[in-house]
Scaffold this motif. Sequence first.
Motif, PDB file in Angstrom:
ATOM      1  N   VAL A 610       0.839  -1.203   0.000  1.00  0.00           N
ATOM      2  CA  VAL A 610       0.000   0.000   0.000  1.00  0.00           C
ATOM      3  C   VAL A 610       0.869   1.247   0.000  1.00  0.00           C
ATOM      4  CG1 VAL A 610      -1.537   1.390   1.445  1.00  0.00           C
ATOM      5  CG2 VAL A 610      -2.108  -0.965   0.988  1.00  0.00           C
ATOM      6  N   MET A 611       1.921   1.204   0.778  1.00  0.00           N
ATOM      7  CA  MET A 611       2.809   2.365   0.833  1.00  0.00           C
ATOM      8  C   MET A 611       3.556   2.571  -0.488  1.00  0.00           C
ATOM      9  SD  MET A 611       1.842   3.320   3.652  1.00  0.00           S
ATOM     10  CE  MET A 611       2.817   4.818   3.676  1.00  0.00           C
ATOM     11  N   VAL A 612       3.900   1.487  -1.165  1.00  0.00           N
ATOM     12  CA  VAL A 612       4.498   1.616  -2.496  1.00  0.00           C
ATOM     13  C   VAL A 612       3.503   2.288  -3.441  1.00  0.00           C
ATOM     14  CG1 VAL A 612       5.420   0.385  -4.505  1.00  0.00           C
ATOM     15  CG2 VAL A 612       6.006  -0.376  -2.198  1.00  0.00           C
ATOM     16  N   ALA A 613       2.225   1.907  -3.324  1.00  0.00           N
ATOM     17  CA  ALA A 613       1.199   2.533  -4.156  1.00  0.00           C
ATOM     18  C   ALA A 613       1.085   4.026  -3.857  1.00  0.00           C
ATOM     19  CB  ALA A 613      -0.150   1.841  -3.917  1.00  0.00           C
ATOM     20  N   LYS A 614       1.144   4.362  -2.580  1.00  0.00           N
ATOM     21  CA  LYS A 614       1.071   5.777  -2.199  1.00  0.00           C
ATOM     22  C   LYS A 614       2.233   6.573  -2.795  1.00  0.00           C
ATOM     23  CE  LYS A 614       1.209   8.749   1.910  1.00  0.00           C
ATOM     24  NZ  LYS A 614       1.473   8.764   3.354  1.00  0.00           N
ATOM     25  N   VAL A 615       3.442   6.017  -2.719  1.00  0.00           N
ATOM     26  CA  VAL A 615       4.609   6.693  -3.296  1.00  0.00           C
ATOM     27  C   VAL A 615       4.458   6.802  -4.811  1.00  0.00           C
ATOM     28  CG1 VAL A 615       7.101   6.539  -3.645  1.00  0.00           C
ATOM     29  CG2 VAL A 615       6.119   5.965  -1.418  1.00  0.00           C
ATOM     30  N   ALA A 616       3.924   5.740  -5.433  1.00  0.00           N
ATOM     31  CA  ALA A 616       3.737   5.752  -6.883  1.00  0.00           C
ATOM     32  C   ALA A 616       2.788   6.867  -7.309  1.00  0.00           C
ATOM     33  CB  ALA A 616       3.206   4.396  -7.347  1.00  0.00           C
ATOM     34  N   ILE A 617       1.765   7.141  -6.513  1.00  0.00           N
ATOM     35  CA  ILE A 617       0.843   8.245  -6.824  1.00  0.00           C
ATOM     36  C   ILE A 617       1.607   9.559  -6.813  1.00  0.00           C
ATOM     37  CG2 ILE A 617      -1.164   9.537  -5.999  1.00  0.00           C
ATOM     38  CD1 ILE A 617      -2.210   6.863  -4.853  1.00  0.00           C
ATOM     39  N   GLY A 618       2.450   9.735  -5.794  1.00  0.00           N
ATOM     40  CA  GLY A 618       3.232  10.963  -5.708  1.00  0.00           C
ATOM     41  C   GLY A 618       4.179  11.145  -6.879  1.00  0.00           C
ATOM     42  N   ARG A 619       4.608  10.019  -7.475  1.00  0.00           N
ATOM     43  CA  ARG A 619       5.520  10.097  -8.622  1.00  0.00           C
ATOM     44  C   ARG A 619       4.783  10.130  -9.954  1.00  0.00           C
ATOM     45  NH1 ARG A 619       9.882   5.392  -7.264  1.00  0.00           N
ATOM     46  NH2 ARG A 619      11.188   6.496  -8.772  1.00  0.00           N
ATOM     47  N   GLY A 620       3.442  10.120  -9.894  1.00  0.00           N
ATOM     48  CA  GLY A 620       2.647  10.189 -11.117  1.00  0.00           C
ATOM     49  C   GLY A 620       2.459   8.856 -11.812  1.00  0.00           C
ATOM     50  N   ASP A 621       2.862   7.763 -11.191  1.00  0.00           N
ATOM     51  CA  ASP A 621       2.723   6.429 -11.786  1.00  0.00           C
ATOM     52  C   ASP A 621       1.400   5.816 -11.335  1.00  0.00           C
ATOM     53  OD1 ASP A 621       3.030   3.963 -12.894  1.00  0.00           O
ATOM     54  OD2 ASP A 621       4.896   3.461 -11.860  1.00  0.00           O
ATOM     55  N   HIS A 622       0.307   6.289 -11.944  1.00  0.00           N
ATOM     56  CA  HIS A 622      -1.023   5.888 -11.489  1.00  0.00           C
ATOM     57  C   HIS A 622      -1.339   4.435 -11.817  1.00  0.00           C
ATOM     58  CE1 HIS A 622      -2.249  10.414 -11.658  1.00  0.00           C
ATOM     59  NE2 HIS A 622      -1.342  10.148 -10.741  1.00  0.00           N
ATOM     60  N   ALA A 623      -0.831   3.937 -12.948  1.00  0.00           N
ATOM     61  CA  ALA A 623      -1.127   2.554 -13.335  1.00  0.00           C
ATOM     62  C   ALA A 623      -0.547   1.580 -12.309  1.00  0.00           C
ATOM     63  CB  ALA A 623      -0.558   2.260 -14.723  1.00  0.00           C
ATOM     64  N   THR A 624       0.681   1.821 -11.876  1.00  0.00           N
ATOM     65  CA  THR A 624       1.292   0.963 -10.851  1.00  0.00           C
ATOM     66  C   THR A 624       0.506   1.033  -9.553  1.00  0.00           C
ATOM     67  OG1 THR A 624       3.506   1.174 -11.793  1.00  0.00           O
ATOM     68  CG2 THR A 624       3.363   0.598  -9.453  1.00  0.00           C
ATOM     69  N   ALA A 625       0.111   2.253  -9.182  1.00  0.00           N
ATOM     70  CA  ALA A 625      -0.650   2.422  -7.938  1.00  0.00           C
ATOM     71  C   ALA A 625      -1.971   1.657  -7.996  1.00  0.00           C
ATOM     72  CB  ALA A 625      -0.903   3.904  -7.687  1.00  0.00           C
ATOM     73  N   GLU A 626      -2.656   1.745  -9.118  1.00  0.00           N
ATOM     74  CA  GLU A 626      -3.951   1.069  -9.245  1.00  0.00           C
ATOM     75  C   GLU A 626      -3.793  -0.440  -9.145  1.00  0.00           C
ATOM     76  OE1 GLU A 626      -7.502   0.656 -12.554  1.00  0.00           O
ATOM     77  OE2 GLU A 626      -6.386   2.540 -12.412  1.00  0.00           O
ATOM     78  N   GLY A 627      -2.785  -1.001  -9.832  1.00  0.00           N
ATOM     79  CA  GLY A 627      -2.555  -2.449  -9.766  1.00  0.00           C
ATOM     80  C   GLY A 627      -2.222  -2.912  -8.360  1.00  0.00           C
ATOM     81  N   LEU A 628      -1.386  -2.144  -7.671  1.00  0.00           N
ATOM     82  CA  LEU A 628      -1.016  -2.511  -6.303  1.00  0.00           C
ATOM     83  C   LEU A 628      -2.206  -2.423  -5.351  1.00  0.00           C
ATOM     84  CD1 LEU A 628       2.469  -0.768  -6.011  1.00  0.00           C
ATOM     85  CD2 LEU A 628       2.039  -3.224  -5.836  1.00  0.00           C
ATOM     86  N   LEU A 629      -3.027  -1.410  -5.533  1.00  0.00           N
ATOM     87  CA  LEU A 629      -4.181  -1.261  -4.644  1.00  0.00           C
ATOM     88  C   LEU A 629      -5.185  -2.389  -4.854  1.00  0.00           C
ATOM     89  CD1 LEU A 629      -4.679   2.610  -4.763  1.00  0.00           C
ATOM     90  CD2 LEU A 629      -3.944   1.234  -2.799  1.00  0.00           C
ATOM     91  N   ALA A 630      -5.347  -2.826  -6.092  1.00  0.00           N
ATOM     92  CA  ALA A 630      -6.232  -3.972  -6.348  1.00  0.00           C
ATOM     93  C   ALA A 630      -5.692  -5.222  -5.658  1.00  0.00           C
ATOM     94  CB  ALA A 630      -6.363  -4.204  -7.851  1.00  0.00           C
ATOM     95  N   GLU A 631      -4.375  -5.413  -5.723  1.00  0.00           N
ATOM     96  CA  GLU A 631      -3.742  -6.551  -5.053  1.00  0.00           C
ATOM     97  C   GLU A 631      -3.904  -6.448  -3.540  1.00  0.00           C
ATOM     98  OE1 GLU A 631       0.720  -8.576  -4.555  1.00  0.00           O
ATOM     99  OE2 GLU A 631       0.388  -6.977  -6.028  1.00  0.00           O
ATOM    100  N   CYS A 632      -3.695  -5.255  -3.011  1.00  0.00           N
ATOM    101  CA  CYS A 632      -3.800  -5.048  -1.560  1.00  0.00           C
ATOM    102  C   CYS A 632      -5.235  -5.191  -1.069  1.00  0.00           C
ATOM    103  CB  CYS A 632      -3.248  -3.676  -1.181  1.00  0.00           C
ATOM    104  SG  CYS A 632      -1.472  -3.540  -1.405  1.00  0.00           S
TER     105      CYS A 632
END
Length: 809
Positions: A610-632
């Motif tokens: 979840v924290m990786v997803a949060k950092v990914a949002i801050g870096r503008g990598d929304h696709a990675t964040a969305e995939g991680l949040l679905a997994e989490c």
Amino acid sequence: MNPVEGMTSHNLPVEPNRFVGRARDLDELCGLLRDQRLVTLCGVGGIGKTRLALRVAAKVVPDFPDGVWLVELARITGADLVAHEIANTLGVREERSRPSLDGLLVRLRGARALLLLDNCEQVVERCAELVSELLAGCPDLRILLTTREALRIPGELVWRVPPLDLPDARHPDAEAVLLFTDRALAVGTRLSGGDFDDVARLCVALDGLPLALELAAARTRMLSPAQIADRIGDRFRLLTSGDRTAPARQRTLLATVEWSHDLLTPKERVLLRRLSVFAGHFDLDLVEQVCADDGDLPSHEILDLLGGLVDKSLLLADGGRYRLLETIKQFAAERLRDEDERTWFRDRHLQVICEVQERCFESGLATPRAPWPERLPYFVRGRALIDDCRAAVDWAVESDNALLGLRLAYVASALLAVHGEIAEGVEWFERLLRLDLTGVPPEVVALSKGALAYGLEARDDLAGCERVVTEALKEQEKVPHSLGKGVTLNVAGVLLLRTGQFDRAERHFEEVVATTREWDDTFNRVIAHSCLAVLAGVRGQLRLAQRHAGEALAVAKENGHPWHVAMATSQLAAVAEWRGDTEAAVTHYREAAAIFDELDNRVEMERCLVMVAKVAIGRGDHATAEGLLAECLELAQKTGQRLGMARVLRVLSRLADVEGDLAGAVLSSGAATALAEEMGEPTVSGRIEELLARARDKLGEGRTALQWSRGRELDPVEVARLVLAGEGGGNGRLPVPAVAEVPHPVLTAREQEIAGLLTRGLSNRAIADELVISPATVARHIANIMEKLGFTSRSQIALWAVEHDLGSA
């Protein structure tokens, strides 16, 4: 001329009903009979050996031009009659001066034929001799046997017939389910979709044993699958309606198991009944400690007796570990009770499991500075005995043995906690601490309460944690330092930290650091430094946070347990995130997640991702964040962690916000806030208030109130799925409540005031605090409002209040 030329190519019976499952077994066995001369199907009574053998034999009839011949030996009790029965089946006539074997050798020599010898166990020694001579004298002959005990002769390939495949989430239509539904349909019962959870439960309870499933299916004429499953604990009385044309031993489950039991030697029977005290897999060492004695079963005989039970298919073996099918275990447990041995051996099982787990805890977890390769065997062994820990704790409660129960619960719950499994330990301690504690040393009670407090905090019961940890701290004042005492001190600090009492929390953690240095307790020092890093970060003291996080990792590596390394690494990641070093943060979080994955700790793994997803949002990598949040989301749902679900929703709210889905951001934020309130956690209002202010400007008061209220009311998993699917704005599956046209004067002044507060999404307690009334009074007012307005949800009230300008009431 072939020996059996002109005769029928087989004497196999017509199948009485549809053959279900075992496709892989069929294919492999048919292939084996082309290469192997002797194949023996072994298995416990009722596992389906005969039916499988008949099916295999029918499929290979074309491969044997000289015939496939079924010889039923179940009714044969004299060893000298075996050859006679085979000869009679093949039409071989005995001569006075020649034994049956000579005639068989004449008949079968040169014939490409298959003999199926069914149910050989009661004449296994004579069968072994006869089969050896037939194979030696008839080079083209193949023999397929069914038996509970292998022949153990050269050239024999033993095929252990397994139970039918059991259902799980990925395979709901497993073989056991298909057999049960087919046989239920045969007796006139058509199952509905709502029955299948109970059918699956029933299949698991019956071990996938075909005979048991068929007998249970016959009961569907009178009972539903749920009723059968609820009664299956008394399976030997319930499953008695077998096929009247079947042999007597196969008409009831009890008769089938008794048939196998009667073939055992006296000492094998003794061992079998004593093995029933084990709940899961067990090994030779455990059996020798629990089941051996100086009389009936000396320990040096145990290995051979285990081998005998395996050979007779009453015990399953897998790489030096053994287990009983549940049906056999229940039968054996009844024999243990009948022999008046239950209490003694359940006591012995509790004692041994407790001692083994204490060694595993000490060497696998508590010992400082032990490298992981040295810890791992103890950790694995302790984890493998969890089923037996459950059974032993149950017995401790039943037999009122609080001392051994608490000792076992303390070490076993610690091993579970490394996997992120908390709830079970809480339940153990709550049950055991209700027993009579007279005679239990005070330090055992104190440490048990500390462990209970740890579990309550971890599962977010902060109120319960506060009560128990206060008791534990008071009782531990006179107890010398130990790992458990350090855990209690850390739990008290974490509780203070989570409830915003930062100064008191800091004093607690500093005390732990000082004490654990004095007592060389690296286990708790890692946790204390990690918590001090969190505290410094909350206060904005990033250099101090970095120092504590670094110290935590250094001590963790010194300690040697990967769980500590993972915890400290994740804290280092958090500090890197606070400092704006997103690359380091992602690296550390992923390192920690990988270690937690290896430890099978899904809870902490989810937190890191979840924290990786949060950092990914801050870096503008929304696709990675969305995939991680679905997994989490899936991980949080499987582990049942409200805190994990709240984390997913908070980060999901951020993602929806930056992607322009303001309605979805409000929806998920409302759900996260409701979960936090349920857990008794203070909610951080800064971002939420800012989000709601922007939403009111863009979406309007009414829609914002609706989204917030619906987020609080809907199932959190459903909210997360809606927002991930882009349907969080209410245009998809999100139900929008109808609002009645009712003038607000219908409500009293207090009811209007409460309706207005609902537009802010406040809980009953929050409203009560604001109005200085009790939550129960708030609940009554809300019920009155619903009745007057004809509403069924709080969100309807909130939307109605906005439309009637009550939001500022």
